[in-house]
Scaffold this motif. Sequence first.
Motif, PDB file in Angstrom:
ATOM      1  N   HIS A 220      -7.172   2.782   0.868  1.00 58.23           N
ATOM      2  CA  HIS A 220      -7.911   2.196  -0.539  1.00 58.23           C
ATOM      3  C   HIS A 220      -7.395   0.826  -0.862  1.00 58.23           C
ATOM      4  CE1 HIS A 220      -9.713   5.886  -1.733  1.00 58.23           C
ATOM      5  NE2 HIS A 220      -8.628   6.724  -1.183  1.00 58.23           N
ATOM      6  N   ILE A 221      -5.906   0.479  -0.693  1.00 57.37           N
ATOM      7  CA  ILE A 221      -5.413  -0.566  -0.884  1.00 57.37           C
ATOM      8  C   ILE A 221      -6.163  -1.613   0.266  1.00 57.37           C
ATOM      9  CG2 ILE A 221      -3.397  -1.888  -0.989  1.00 57.37           C
ATOM     10  CD1 ILE A 221      -1.937   0.808  -1.962  1.00 57.37           C
ATOM     11  N   ALA A 222      -6.028  -1.356   1.155  1.00 59.24           N
ATOM     12  CA  ALA A 222      -6.661  -2.322   2.263  1.00 59.24           C
ATOM     13  C   ALA A 222      -8.139  -2.648   2.036  1.00 59.24           C
ATOM     14  CB  ALA A 222      -6.320  -1.661   3.491  1.00 59.24           C
TER      15      ALA A 222
ATOM     16  N   ALA B  65      -8.743  -6.094   0.291  1.00 65.38           N
ATOM     17  CA  ALA B  65      -8.681  -7.196   1.353  1.00 65.38           C
ATOM     18  C   ALA B  65      -8.835  -8.793   1.068  1.00 65.38           C
ATOM     19  CB  ALA B  65      -9.904  -6.657   2.317  1.00 65.38           C
ATOM     20  N   ASP B  66      -9.802  -9.075   0.005  1.00 70.65           N
ATOM     21  CA  ASP B  66     -10.108 -10.343  -0.229  1.00 70.65           C
ATOM     22  C   ASP B  66      -8.801 -10.888  -0.764  1.00 70.65           C
ATOM     23  OD1 ASP B  66     -12.838 -10.193   0.543  1.00 70.65           O
ATOM     24  OD2 ASP B  66     -13.374  -9.854  -1.522  1.00 70.65           O
ATOM     25  N   GLN B  67      -7.851 -10.298  -1.742  1.00 72.99           N
ATOM     26  CA  GLN B  67      -6.887 -10.714  -2.099  1.00 72.99           C
ATOM     27  C   GLN B  67      -5.681 -11.236  -1.075  1.00 72.99           C
ATOM     28  OE1 GLN B  67      -8.666  -8.446  -3.407  1.00 72.99           O
ATOM     29  NE2 GLN B  67      -8.830  -8.603  -5.771  1.00 72.99           N
ATOM     30  N   ASN B  68      -5.712  -9.950  -0.311  1.00 74.84           N
ATOM     31  CA  ASN B  68      -4.686 -10.315   0.739  1.00 74.84           C
ATOM     32  C   ASN B  68      -5.009 -11.281   1.855  1.00 74.84           C
ATOM     33  OD1 ASN B  68      -2.703  -8.054   0.534  1.00 74.84           O
ATOM     34  ND2 ASN B  68      -4.183  -6.540   0.913  1.00 74.84           N
TER      35      ASN B  68
ATOM     36  N   LEU C 224       2.290 -18.346  -5.357  1.00 75.80           N
ATOM     37  CA  LEU C 224       2.638 -17.358  -6.369  1.00 75.80           C
ATOM     38  C   LEU C 224       1.448 -16.768  -6.920  1.00 75.80           C
ATOM     39  CD1 LEU C 224       5.772 -18.865  -8.124  1.00 75.80           C
ATOM     40  CD2 LEU C 224       5.769 -16.932  -6.568  1.00 75.80           C
ATOM     41  N   ALA C 225       0.541 -17.400  -7.229  1.00 68.66           N
ATOM     42  CA  ALA C 225      -0.663 -16.904  -8.221  1.00 68.66           C
ATOM     43  C   ALA C 225      -1.410 -15.968  -6.959  1.00 68.66           C
ATOM     44  CB  ALA C 225      -1.652 -18.193  -8.506  1.00 68.66           C
TER      45      ALA C 225
ATOM     46  N   GLY D  90      -1.478  -7.335  -8.685  1.00 69.69           N
ATOM     47  CA  GLY D  90      -2.410  -6.976  -9.588  1.00 69.69           C
ATOM     48  C   GLY D  90      -3.861  -5.876  -8.853  1.00 69.69           C
ATOM     49  N   CYS D  91      -4.161  -6.199  -7.857  1.00 69.81           N
ATOM     50  CA  CYS D  91      -5.366  -5.477  -7.360  1.00 69.81           C
ATOM     51  C   CYS D  91      -4.703  -4.144  -6.754  1.00 69.81           C
ATOM     52  CB  CYS D  91      -5.847  -6.362  -5.967  1.00 69.81           C
ATOM     53  SG  CYS D  91      -6.718  -5.130  -5.077  1.00 69.81           S
ATOM     54  N   VAL D  92      -3.276  -4.203  -6.188  1.00 69.48           N
ATOM     55  CA  VAL D  92      -2.749  -2.899  -5.728  1.00 69.48           C
ATOM     56  C   VAL D  92      -2.439  -2.057  -6.940  1.00 69.48           C
ATOM     57  CG1 VAL D  92      -0.698  -2.069  -4.840  1.00 69.48           C
ATOM     58  CG2 VAL D  92      -1.826  -3.926  -3.840  1.00 69.48           C
ATOM     59  N   LEU D  93      -1.863  -2.737  -8.043  1.00 66.16           N
ATOM     60  CA  LEU D  93      -1.639  -1.632  -9.258  1.00 66.16           C
ATOM     61  C   LEU D  93      -2.870  -1.160  -9.658  1.00 66.16           C
ATOM     62  CD1 LEU D  93       1.111  -3.924 -10.999  1.00 66.16           C
ATOM     63  CD2 LEU D  93       1.444  -1.445  -9.871  1.00 66.16           C
ATOM     64  N   SER D  94      -4.023  -2.207  -9.963  1.00 68.11           N
ATOM     65  CA  SER D  94      -5.321  -1.621 -10.135  1.00 68.11           C
ATOM     66  C   SER D  94      -5.962  -0.447  -9.384  1.00 68.11           C
ATOM     67  CB  SER D  94      -6.275  -2.792 -10.395  1.00 68.11           C
ATOM     68  OG  SER D  94      -7.623  -2.327 -10.678  1.00 68.11           O
ATOM     69  N   VAL D  95      -5.751  -0.393  -8.128  1.00 62.98           N
ATOM     70  CA  VAL D  95      -6.273   0.503  -7.232  1.00 62.98           C
ATOM     71  C   VAL D  95      -5.307   1.822  -7.571  1.00 62.98           C
ATOM     72  CG1 VAL D  95      -6.264   1.347  -4.816  1.00 62.98           C
ATOM     73  CG2 VAL D  95      -6.973  -0.899  -5.424  1.00 62.98           C
ATOM     74  N   LEU D  96      -3.933   1.675  -7.795  1.00 61.52           N
ATOM     75  CA  LEU D  96      -3.234   2.992  -8.138  1.00 61.52           C
ATOM     76  C   LEU D  96      -3.620   3.499  -9.333  1.00 61.52           C
ATOM     77  CD1 LEU D  96       0.281   1.694  -6.720  1.00 61.52           C
ATOM     78  CD2 LEU D  96      -1.402   3.113  -5.719  1.00 61.52           C
ATOM     79  N   LYS D  97      -3.813   2.590 -10.163  1.00 58.07           N
ATOM     80  CA  LYS D  97      -4.261   3.267 -11.672  1.00 58.07           C
ATOM     81  C   LYS D  97      -5.368   4.075 -11.432  1.00 58.07           C
ATOM     82  CE  LYS D  97      -2.326  -0.113 -14.743  1.00 58.07           C
ATOM     83  NZ  LYS D  97      -2.402  -1.333 -15.655  1.00 58.07           N
ATOM     84  N   ASP D  98      -6.590   3.583 -10.853  1.00 56.03           N
ATOM     85  CA  ASP D  98      -7.688   4.062 -10.742  1.00 56.03           C
ATOM     86  C   ASP D  98      -7.543   5.513  -9.850  1.00 56.03           C
ATOM     87  OD1 ASP D  98     -10.740   3.889 -10.588  1.00 56.03           O
ATOM     88  OD2 ASP D  98     -10.552   3.527  -8.358  1.00 56.03           O
ATOM     89  N   LEU D  99      -6.732   5.353  -8.787  1.00 53.86           N
ATOM     90  CA  LEU D  99      -6.455   6.682  -7.936  1.00 53.86           C
ATOM     91  C   LEU D  99      -5.745   7.686  -8.752  1.00 53.86           C
ATOM     92  CD1 LEU D  99      -5.351   5.194  -4.482  1.00 53.86           C
ATOM     93  CD2 LEU D  99      -7.535   6.136  -5.239  1.00 53.86           C
ATOM     94  N   ASN D 100      -4.858   7.314  -9.652  1.00 52.55           N
ATOM     95  CA  ASN D 100      -4.114   8.201 -10.701  1.00 52.55           C
ATOM     96  C   ASN D 100      -5.151   8.824 -11.431  1.00 52.55           C
ATOM     97  OD1 ASN D 100      -1.591   9.444 -11.072  1.00 52.55           O
ATOM     98  ND2 ASN D 100      -1.705   8.098 -12.816  1.00 52.55           N
ATOM     99  N   VAL D 101      -6.174   8.052 -12.109  1.00 52.25           N
ATOM    100  CA  VAL D 101      -7.168   8.770 -12.982  1.00 52.25           C
ATOM    101  C   VAL D 101      -7.974   9.746 -12.095  1.00 52.25           C
ATOM    102  CG1 VAL D 101      -9.146   8.171 -14.447  1.00 52.25           C
ATOM    103  CG2 VAL D 101      -7.280   6.960 -14.345  1.00 52.25           C
ATOM    104  N   LYS D 102      -8.573   9.187 -11.218  1.00 57.62           N
ATOM    105  CA  LYS D 102      -9.420  10.130 -10.565  1.00 57.62           C
ATOM    106  C   LYS D 102      -9.013  11.079  -9.596  1.00 57.62           C
ATOM    107  CE  LYS D 102     -12.756   6.072  -9.730  1.00 57.62           C
ATOM    108  NZ  LYS D 102     -13.305   5.042  -8.728  1.00 57.62           N
ATOM    109  N   CYS D 103      -7.716  10.992  -9.039  1.00 59.88           N
ATOM    110  CA  CYS D 103      -7.202  12.104  -7.985  1.00 59.88           C
ATOM    111  C   CYS D 103      -5.719  11.852  -8.154  1.00 59.88           C
ATOM    112  CB  CYS D 103      -7.970  12.100  -6.878  1.00 59.88           C
ATOM    113  SG  CYS D 103      -7.694  10.133  -6.103  1.00 59.88           S
ATOM    114  N   GLY D 104      -5.359  12.077  -9.406  1.00 57.91           N
ATOM    115  CA  GLY D 104      -3.639  12.082  -9.454  1.00 57.91           C
ATOM    116  C   GLY D 104      -3.032  13.021  -8.915  1.00 57.91           C
ATOM    117  N   PRO D 105      -3.360  14.296  -9.096  1.00 57.34           N
ATOM    118  CA  PRO D 105      -2.304  15.422  -8.569  1.00 57.34           C
ATOM    119  C   PRO D 105      -2.633  15.296  -6.808  1.00 57.34           C
ATOM    120  CG  PRO D 105      -3.994  16.242 -10.151  1.00 57.34           C
ATOM    121  CD  PRO D 105      -4.350  14.730 -10.085  1.00 57.34           C
ATOM    122  N   GLU D 106      -3.778  15.179  -6.449  1.00 55.22           N
ATOM    123  CA  GLU D 106      -3.623  15.111  -4.849  1.00 55.22           C
ATOM    124  C   GLU D 106      -3.201  13.873  -4.334  1.00 55.22           C
ATOM    125  OE1 GLU D 106      -7.469  17.045  -6.484  1.00 55.22           O
ATOM    126  OE2 GLU D 106      -6.472  15.180  -6.992  1.00 55.22           O
ATOM    127  N   LEU D 107      -2.938  12.512  -5.111  1.00 63.83           N
ATOM    128  CA  LEU D 107      -2.323  11.521  -4.505  1.00 63.83           C
ATOM    129  C   LEU D 107      -0.829  11.825  -4.834  1.00 63.83           C
ATOM    130  CD1 LEU D 107      -1.949   8.679  -3.800  1.00 63.83           C
ATOM    131  CD2 LEU D 107      -2.180   7.997  -6.225  1.00 63.83           C
TER     132      LEU D 107
END
Length: 100
Positions: free
Chosen positions: A19-21, A25-28, A45-46, A53-70
């Motif tokens: 999911h992160i990759a 992808a664009d930010q990386n 740095l920017a 920020g993108c990684v944290l956003s993805v993790l938040k989204d995954l935690n909301v959508k499928c937290g127990p499975e993650l």
Amino acid sequence: MSDAAPVPTSSVLMAAWTHIATKCADQNKAFLECKRNDQNPEKCLAAGDEVSGCVLSVLKDLNVKCGPELNAYAKCMDYYGNHLDSCRAEQKKFEGACSL
């Protein structure tokens, strides 16, 4: 379910890597291009903040959508030292609940 991101331990990052990759992808790419063009760490740095920020956003989204499975997948990865083959059942449940 909490909308906070899980703590980005190595097992959480390994569990969520596809999911992160895909989603970051664009930010990386921009960060790596910056690093390639300028070896001064301060110049990128920017771009690094954008990746984080993108990684944290993805993790938040995954935690909301499928937290127990993650969490189950990440716990398995943690227990088995991030050895993917030992956690195929948890991986399948996670991917079923949170497909790309």
